[in-house]
Design a protein around this motif. Structure first.
Motif, mmCIF file in Angstrom:
data_model
loop_
_atom_site.group_PDB
_atom_site.id
_atom_site.type_symbol
_atom_site.label_atom_id
_atom_site.label_comp_id
_atom_site.label_asym_id
_atom_site.label_seq_id
_atom_site.Cartn_x
_atom_site.Cartn_y
_atom_site.Cartn_z
ATOM 1 N N LEU A 135 0.944 -1.233 0.068
ATOM 2 C CA LEU A 135 0.063 0.179 -0.054
ATOM 3 C C LEU A 135 0.945 1.336 -0.280
ATOM 4 C CD1 LEU A 135 -2.738 1.621 0.103
ATOM 5 C CD2 LEU A 135 -2.721 1.067 2.800
ATOM 6 N N LEU A 136 2.009 1.475 0.752
ATOM 7 C CA LEU A 136 2.740 2.349 0.855
ATOM 8 C C LEU A 136 3.436 2.683 -0.528
ATOM 9 C CD1 LEU A 136 4.270 4.747 2.297
ATOM 10 C CD2 LEU A 136 5.935 3.159 3.095
ATOM 11 N N GLU A 137 3.965 1.789 -1.096
ATOM 12 C CA GLU A 137 4.756 1.776 -2.435
ATOM 13 C C GLU A 137 3.792 2.373 -3.349
ATOM 14 O OE1 GLU A 137 5.282 -1.189 -6.326
ATOM 15 O OE2 GLU A 137 5.262 -2.074 -4.418
ATOM 16 N N TYR A 138 2.503 1.845 -3.466
ATOM 17 C CA TYR A 138 1.326 2.444 -4.215
ATOM 18 C C TYR A 138 0.982 4.038 -3.948
ATOM 19 C CZ TYR A 138 -3.703 3.351 -5.329
ATOM 20 O OH TYR A 138 -5.023 3.879 -5.839
ATOM 21 N N GLU A 139 0.839 4.367 -2.590
ATOM 22 C CA GLU A 139 0.612 5.775 -2.282
ATOM 23 C C GLU A 139 1.484 6.543 -3.005
ATOM 24 O OE1 GLU A 139 -2.374 6.745 -1.563
ATOM 25 O OE2 GLU A 139 -3.044 6.067 0.276
ATOM 26 N N LEU A 140 2.988 6.008 -2.959
ATOM 27 C CA LEU A 140 3.973 7.014 -3.346
ATOM 28 C C LEU A 140 4.026 7.065 -4.893
ATOM 29 C CD1 LEU A 140 6.746 5.615 -1.102
ATOM 30 C CD2 LEU A 140 5.927 7.882 -1.018
ATOM 31 N N LEU A 171 1.614 6.418 5.975
ATOM 32 C CA LEU A 171 0.692 6.107 4.708
ATOM 33 C C LEU A 171 0.317 7.579 4.397
ATOM 34 C CD1 LEU A 171 -1.341 2.765 5.484
ATOM 35 C CD2 LEU A 171 0.346 3.272 3.339
ATOM 36 N N ALA A 172 -0.057 8.402 5.607
ATOM 37 C CA ALA A 172 -0.396 9.885 5.221
ATOM 38 C C ALA A 172 0.539 10.835 4.721
ATOM 39 C CB ALA A 172 -1.335 10.537 6.430
ATOM 40 N N ASP A 173 1.624 10.434 5.176
ATOM 41 C CA ASP A 173 2.963 11.273 4.909
ATOM 42 C C ASP A 173 3.446 11.036 3.357
ATOM 43 O OD1 ASP A 173 3.512 12.613 7.076
ATOM 44 O OD2 ASP A 173 4.814 11.155 7.964
ATOM 45 N N ALA A 174 2.562 10.096 2.673
ATOM 46 C CA ALA A 174 3.023 9.647 1.135
ATOM 47 C C ALA A 174 2.148 10.670 0.445
ATOM 48 C CB ALA A 174 2.542 8.246 1.102
ATOM 49 N N HIS A 175 1.359 11.587 0.780
ATOM 50 C CA HIS A 175 0.561 12.442 0.375
ATOM 51 C C HIS A 175 1.132 13.911 0.540
ATOM 52 C CE1 HIS A 175 -1.954 9.224 1.159
ATOM 53 N NE2 HIS A 175 -2.991 9.317 0.201
ATOM 54 N N LEU A 176 1.102 14.764 -0.230
ATOM 55 C CA LEU A 176 1.633 16.227 0.020
ATOM 56 C C LEU A 176 0.687 16.998 0.625
ATOM 57 C CD1 LEU A 176 3.777 16.894 -3.185
ATOM 58 C CD2 LEU A 176 4.509 16.049 -1.019
ATOM 59 N N THR A 177 -0.721 16.745 1.033
ATOM 60 C CA THR A 177 -1.643 17.423 1.478
ATOM 61 C C THR A 177 -2.514 16.364 2.175
ATOM 62 O OG1 THR A 177 -1.707 18.584 -0.495
ATOM 63 C CG2 THR A 177 -3.807 18.776 0.957
ATOM 64 N N ARG A 178 -2.604 16.778 3.442
ATOM 65 C CA ARG A 178 -3.391 16.152 4.563
ATOM 66 C C ARG A 178 -4.516 17.019 5.210
ATOM 67 N NH1 ARG A 178 0.824 13.168 8.727
ATOM 68 N NH2 ARG A 178 -1.023 12.180 9.445
ATOM 69 N N LYS A 179 -5.715 16.286 5.378
ATOM 70 C CA LYS A 179 -6.677 17.026 6.051
ATOM 71 C C LYS A 179 -7.356 16.243 7.282
ATOM 72 C CE LYS A 179 -10.150 18.443 3.730
ATOM 73 N NZ LYS A 179 -9.910 20.141 3.896
ATOM 74 N N GLY A 180 -7.611 16.933 8.313
ATOM 75 C CA GLY A 180 -8.008 16.307 9.714
ATOM 76 C C GLY A 180 -6.884 15.615 10.316
ATOM 77 N N ASP A 187 9.114 14.599 17.611
ATOM 78 C CA ASP A 187 10.478 13.735 17.911
ATOM 79 C C ASP A 187 9.770 12.383 18.015
ATOM 80 O OD1 ASP A 187 8.867 13.851 20.172
ATOM 81 O OD2 ASP A 187 10.390 14.272 21.692
ATOM 82 N N ARG A 188 8.806 12.008 16.841
ATOM 83 C CA ARG A 188 8.225 10.908 17.099
ATOM 84 C C ARG A 188 9.274 9.754 16.434
ATOM 85 N NH1 ARG A 188 5.581 9.570 12.084
ATOM 86 N NH2 ARG A 188 5.753 11.099 10.314
ATOM 87 N N GLY A 189 10.170 10.284 15.795
ATOM 88 C CA GLY A 189 11.347 9.278 15.311
ATOM 89 C C GLY A 189 10.678 8.485 14.042
ATOM 90 N N GLY A 190 11.320 7.423 13.532
ATOM 91 C CA GLY A 190 10.942 6.771 12.555
ATOM 92 C C GLY A 190 11.532 7.342 10.890
ATOM 93 N N LEU A 191 10.809 6.722 10.210
ATOM 94 C CA LEU A 191 10.871 7.110 8.766
ATOM 95 C C LEU A 191 9.754 7.492 8.018
ATOM 96 C CD1 LEU A 191 13.222 7.383 6.480
ATOM 97 C CD2 LEU A 191 12.747 5.162 5.846
ATOM 98 N N SER A 192 9.861 8.650 7.404
ATOM 99 C CA SER A 192 8.577 8.782 6.431
ATOM 100 C C SER A 192 9.102 9.071 4.883
ATOM 101 C CB SER A 192 7.668 9.925 6.873
ATOM 102 O OG SER A 192 8.682 11.358 6.945
ATOM 103 N N VAL A 193 8.200 8.893 3.988
ATOM 104 C CA VAL A 193 8.727 8.960 2.694
ATOM 105 C C VAL A 193 7.387 9.756 2.037
ATOM 106 C CG1 VAL A 193 9.349 7.967 0.467
ATOM 107 C CG2 VAL A 193 9.620 6.775 2.645
ATOM 108 N N ALA A 194 7.864 10.751 0.859
ATOM 109 C CA ALA A 194 6.809 11.706 0.646
ATOM 110 C C ALA A 194 7.220 11.919 -0.959
ATOM 111 C CB ALA A 194 6.503 12.790 1.171
#
Length: 290
Positions: A135-140, A171-180, A187-194
């Motif tokens: 799913l993340l691959e797809y959203e990207l 998953l939401a970070d894979a979008h350039l726009t977020r609502k809600g 400092d949540r750490g981890g990795l995000s991709v956009a």
């Protein structure tokens, strides 16, 4: 982040939006706003239901003053399910779904609609089924492969009650726009991709180590599958990159169908040291020293 209201010909970032909600009222408010905007513009609107009973979609619209029944009869509103769209064949295949988007836009145009507008419930991503891990691959991928190419506006509905917060954030970070979006710790750490805005490629932010191996794998798969000839990977917001993550990226670069090198920008000093230690991984990469 920008507030994506969706418009024909608008920026792809405003037409592929992650929408988060925690209550039925929030869900309904997003639904009604989206559908009304589509009807006002003469667009076809589709809803891909998963956790929601499809009949509830039309009942909610009708209860809030939207003439959903007439829209269904004339074909302007289509309510279907994730099993009939995302999960055809009881599995998820990003390439098949990208093909479905193209056909759906063509079908809408054939019915006289200049733009297709879709809500997709993404809760199916929590099921144990073949392909759900993609799913993340797809959203990207769809930012560049779909929304920068097609007259399509889509809001991806993420119900916080059904998804773990860390998985939803990625998953939401894979979008350039977020609502809600709920407030998040810096400092949540981890990795995000956009996806990058304006050019094919992705940006890694945070720490790419053992704990984020699934995110790295998804980003690498998106890099390898990208149909663009020139793809950029921005590492300027990366705090940490271990050897295993770099190896995944390097292997993805060599698998690219175009055969052109993956352009790296903002590479951390640690990557240059890895290149010195493992020069064989440099094939398929360009600009690692920039």
């Amino acid at each position: 982040m920008r507030d994506g209201s969706g418009s024909v010909g608008g920026d792809a970032a405003d037409r592929h939006v992650a929408v988060e909600y925690s209550t039925d009222d929030e869900w309904a408010a997003h639904l009604v706003r989206f559908v009304r905007a589509g009807f006002d513009k003469g667009e076809q609107v589709q809803y891909f239901a998963d956790a929601t009973d499809p009949r509830l979609v039309t009942r909610t619209l009708a209860g809030r003053g939207v003439d959903a029944d007439s829209a269904v009869r004339r074909g302007q509103l289509v309510v279907t399910t994730a099993d009939e769209t995302y999960l055809t064949g009881s599995r998820f295949d990003p390439d098949a779904m990208i093909g479905l988007w193209r056909r759906a836009v063509e079908n809408a145009a054939g019915q006289g609609y200049g733009n297709l507008r879709v809500i997709g419930e993404m809760s199916w991503g929590t099921r144990h089924m073949t392909g759900a891990e993609r799913l993340l691959e797809y959203e990207l991928r769809i930012h560049h492969e779909v929304f920068e190419q097609l007259p399509l506006t889509a809001w991806c509905f993420y119900d916080r009650r059904l998804m773990a917060s860390e998985a939803l954030d990625v998953l939401a970070d894979a979008h350039l726009t977020r609502k809600g979006a709920a407030p998040r710790s810096h400092d949540r750490g981890g990795l995000s991709v956009a996806p990058l805005a304006g050019r094919p490629g992705f940006r890694l932010s945070g720490s790419a180590g053992y704990e984020s191996r699934r995110v790295v794998a998804a980003a690498s798969a998106a890099l390898a599958a990208s149909t663009a000839e020139d793809v950029t990977l921005d590492l300027s917001c990366l705090d940490h990159l271990d050897v295993a993550a770099f190896t995944d990226i390097a292997h993805a670069a060599r698998r690219r169908a175009s055969g052109t090198p993956l352009r790296l920008v903002g590479a951390p000093p640690a990557l240059n040291r890895m290149m010195e230690l493992f020069p064989e991984l440099g094939a398929g990469l360009q600009g690692a020293g920039q």
